[in-house]
Enzyme design. Structure first.
Site, short mmCIF file in Angstrom:
data_model
loop_
_atom_site.label_atom_id
_atom_site.label_comp_id
_atom_site.label_asym_id
_atom_site.label_seq_id
_atom_site.Cartn_x
_atom_site.Cartn_y
_atom_site.Cartn_z
N CYS A 1 0.80 -1.23 0.00
CA CYS A 1 0.00 0.00 0.00
C CYS A 1 0.84 1.28 0.00
O CYS A 1 0.30 2.36 -0.21
CB CYS A 1 -0.94 0.01 1.21
SG CYS A 1 -2.17 -1.32 1.19
N HIS B 1 -3.38 7.46 4.92
CA HIS B 1 -3.78 6.24 4.24
C HIS B 1 -5.00 5.63 4.93
O HIS B 1 -4.95 5.30 6.12
CB HIS B 1 -2.63 5.23 4.27
CG HIS B 1 -3.00 3.88 3.74
ND1 HIS B 1 -3.52 3.70 2.48
CD2 HIS B 1 -2.94 2.65 4.30
CE1 HIS B 1 -3.76 2.41 2.28
NE2 HIS B 1 -3.41 1.76 3.37
N HIS C 1 -2.60 20.28 6.26
CA HIS C 1 -3.53 19.21 5.89
C HIS C 1 -2.83 17.87 5.99
O HIS C 1 -1.67 17.73 5.60
CB HIS C 1 -4.04 19.41 4.45
CG HIS C 1 -4.61 20.77 4.20
ND1 HIS C 1 -5.88 21.14 4.60
CD2 HIS C 1 -4.07 21.87 3.59
CE1 HIS C 1 -6.10 22.39 4.24
NE2 HIS C 1 -5.02 22.86 3.63
N HIS D 1 11.98 1.76 6.17
CA HIS D 1 11.82 0.33 5.87
C HIS D 1 12.40 -0.48 7.01
O HIS D 1 13.60 -0.41 7.28
CB HIS D 1 12.55 0.01 4.55
CG HIS D 1 12.13 -1.27 3.91
ND1 HIS D 1 11.98 -2.45 4.62
CD2 HIS D 1 11.79 -1.56 2.62
CE1 HIS D 1 11.60 -3.41 3.79
NE2 HIS D 1 11.47 -2.89 2.57
N ASN E 1 -10.51 0.64 1.00
CA ASN E 1 -9.04 0.71 0.93
C ASN E 1 -8.64 0.25 -0.47
O ASN E 1 -8.67 -0.94 -0.77
CB ASN E 1 -8.43 -0.20 2.00
CG ASN E 1 -6.92 -0.21 1.96
OD1 ASN E 1 -6.30 0.36 1.07
ND2 ASN E 1 -6.31 -0.87 2.93
N HIS F 1 -15.13 5.23 3.67
CA HIS F 1 -16.56 4.94 3.54
C HIS F 1 -16.98 4.86 2.07
O HIS F 1 -17.72 3.94 1.70
CB HIS F 1 -17.37 6.03 4.25
CG HIS F 1 -18.85 5.80 4.25
ND1 HIS F 1 -19.67 6.28 3.23
CD2 HIS F 1 -19.66 5.13 5.11
CE1 HIS F 1 -20.92 5.91 3.48
NE2 HIS F 1 -20.95 5.22 4.60
#
Length: 465
Positions: free
Chosen positions: A169, A341, A337, A248, A374, A370
């Site tokens: 992702c 994710h 802002h 990572h 995802n 909503h």
């Protein structure tokens, strides 16, 4: 001999001028502007309604009552509405036997919608593209998807094409980073960055609860973005990239195994999400923020945090190691802002708590979850599109993107908005309905009774929702 000092001075002046020119050119190439982007909106016949979700679960005859209740509980608490999208083969009842054609058609739908849209919005021709980067985590055909895009849109023979897979992702920002690094060596480059995921061949049909989660969590989507380092195009750009940080922690065994594409005991393929995933996400997030904060926050906030941290250590010594919540950095001093994710309700809440955000700050991520679910690596672009559709983004605003991915990775990037933005994009037909006065959950209304049942086995062991 008398000419030697003059000659040396000229040579030094020439060298200094050449170095200054090189530095200016490198700084110019180092710019990265977001010209525009487009989010994929699949056709309405691919929407997953409450009835369809129940039907998909019911037709898996391998499920016993514990698995059935587990899936219902996950769906009820997912935060999804009835307008997310699934692959056609699943809606047609063919999830047991996906074909290569199913996966390719899913990708072609994305290309024909989002890629065509971003070209139309910007007036950029496919033959103007110098660099193509595409990331699709769990589908890597040959010829590659990058090759398919080059052929489909008739790009030039010298286009630099990169195809990434298996990055999870967080791959969207990995692709942005790759494009940025290539542009450092090439002036006036136009880069097309595509990010999506293929759900068609990756729908899990077994009974392993850690792998059943993916069916409830991931939905179809994708995004196409045009990036450039051409300063002549800055006035047309929406945002400028200021910094990008990647963390990572895959060297740690539990983090590396937190999200794995594997077969279950019966040989059925799927994505396994382990119980260690939340802790791995916290560690990766912490490491990312430690390197990000000094680059984006004002010196005053960093000094305040350092002073409070030092004071806390001194007080702990005096009070014989008394414990308490430590000081927190106020990221709002450098960020206007937060583009988070939307990996699930619990993911949004955890990041919100870590950054000290309020409901207004996380509204874009919650509404994206909503409306779209995802959509893996492309989710961030839907969150960004929500902000733009709500006309939140003004010239000079600073925006932080944060995403997580298998491996385990946490990536973030920091943008500056270059002009007032108001394009509704994929949200155009529904933005007026968000946020609703009351978040009606149709799954809760029909299946909410499962929350009153006691957890069995692994049923309560996956805190992603």
């Amino acid at each position: 001999m008398e000419l030697l000092p003059t000659l040396m001075a000229l040579l030094l002046a020439h060298a200094a001028a050449w170095l200054a020119w090189q530095a200016a050119a490198r700084r110019q190439r180092g710019r990265c502007y977001l010209l525009d982007y487009a989010c994929h909106k699949p056709s309405d016949d691919r929407k997953v309604t409450m009835e369809q979700s129940g039907a998909i679960i019911e037709r898996n005859k391998r499920l016993g009552l514990p698995e059935y209740r587990f899936l219902l509980k996950v769906i009820v608490n997912s935060g999804f509405g009835e307008h997310t999208y699934a692959p056609r083969n699943v809606l047609d009842g063919r999830e047991e036997c996906p074909t290569l054609r199913d996966a390719l058609e899913e990708m072609d739908d994305f290309f024909d919608d989002a890629v065509a849209a971003v070209f139309a919005k910007t007036g950029v021709s496919p033959r103007d593209v110098d660099l193509l980067v595409i990331n699709v985590g769990s589908f890597a055909p040959a010829p590659s998807l990058a090759d398919r895009v080059v052929r489909r849109f008739g790009m030039r023979g010298d286009v630099m094409a990169y195809n990434l897979s298996g990055m999870g992702c967080s791959a969207g920002l990995v692709s942005v980073d790759l494009a940025r690094n290539v542009m450092l060596t090439r002036p006036r480059t136009m880069a097309l960055v595509l990010t999506s995921e293929s759900c068609a061949p990756n729908w899990y049909t077994g009974t392993d609860k850690s792998m059943m989660l993916g069916n409830c969590l991931f939905r179809c989507g994708g995004a196409a973005a045009l990036l450039t380092n051409d300063p002549a195009l800055r006035s047309r750009a929406k945002m400028e990239l200021r910094c990008l940080v990647r963390a990572h922690i895959g060297a740690q065994d539990d983090a590396h195994a937190a999200a794995v594409h594997r077969e279950d005991a019966d040989g059925r393929l799927g994505v396994s999400l382990s119980k260690a995933l939340p802790k791995a996400a916290v560690r990766a997030f912490t490491e990312n923020l430690q390197r990000l904060a000094p680059r984006i926050l004002p010196a005053g906030e960093l000094a305040r945090f350092a002073a409070r941290l030092l004071l806390r250590k001194l007080l702990r010594r005096k009070s014989a190691g008394a414990k308490g919540e430590g000081p927190k950095i106020n990221f709002k001093t450098g960020v206007d802002h937060f583009c988070l994710h939307p990996g699930g309700k619990a993911v949004i809440e955890a990041v919100s708590k870590s950054l000290g955000l309020n409901s207004y700050d996380v509204e874009p991520a919650r509404m994206t979850l909503h409306r779209w679910g995802n959509t893996s690596a492309s989710s961030l672009w839907y969150v960004l599109s929500y902000m733009e559709a709500k006309r939140r983004l003004k010239a000079g605003d600073r925006l932080l993107m944060v995403t997580f991915g298998s491996g385990f990775k946490c990536n973030s990037c920091y943008w500056e908005v270059t002009k007032d933005l108001a394009d509704a994009g994929a949200w155009e037909d529904c933005i007026a309905d968000y946020p609703p006065e009351k978040m009606v959950n149709p799954y809760m209304e029909k299946f909410g009774w499962v929350n009153d049942l006691p957890s069995q086995g692994q049923g309560g062991a996956f805190p992603f929702f």
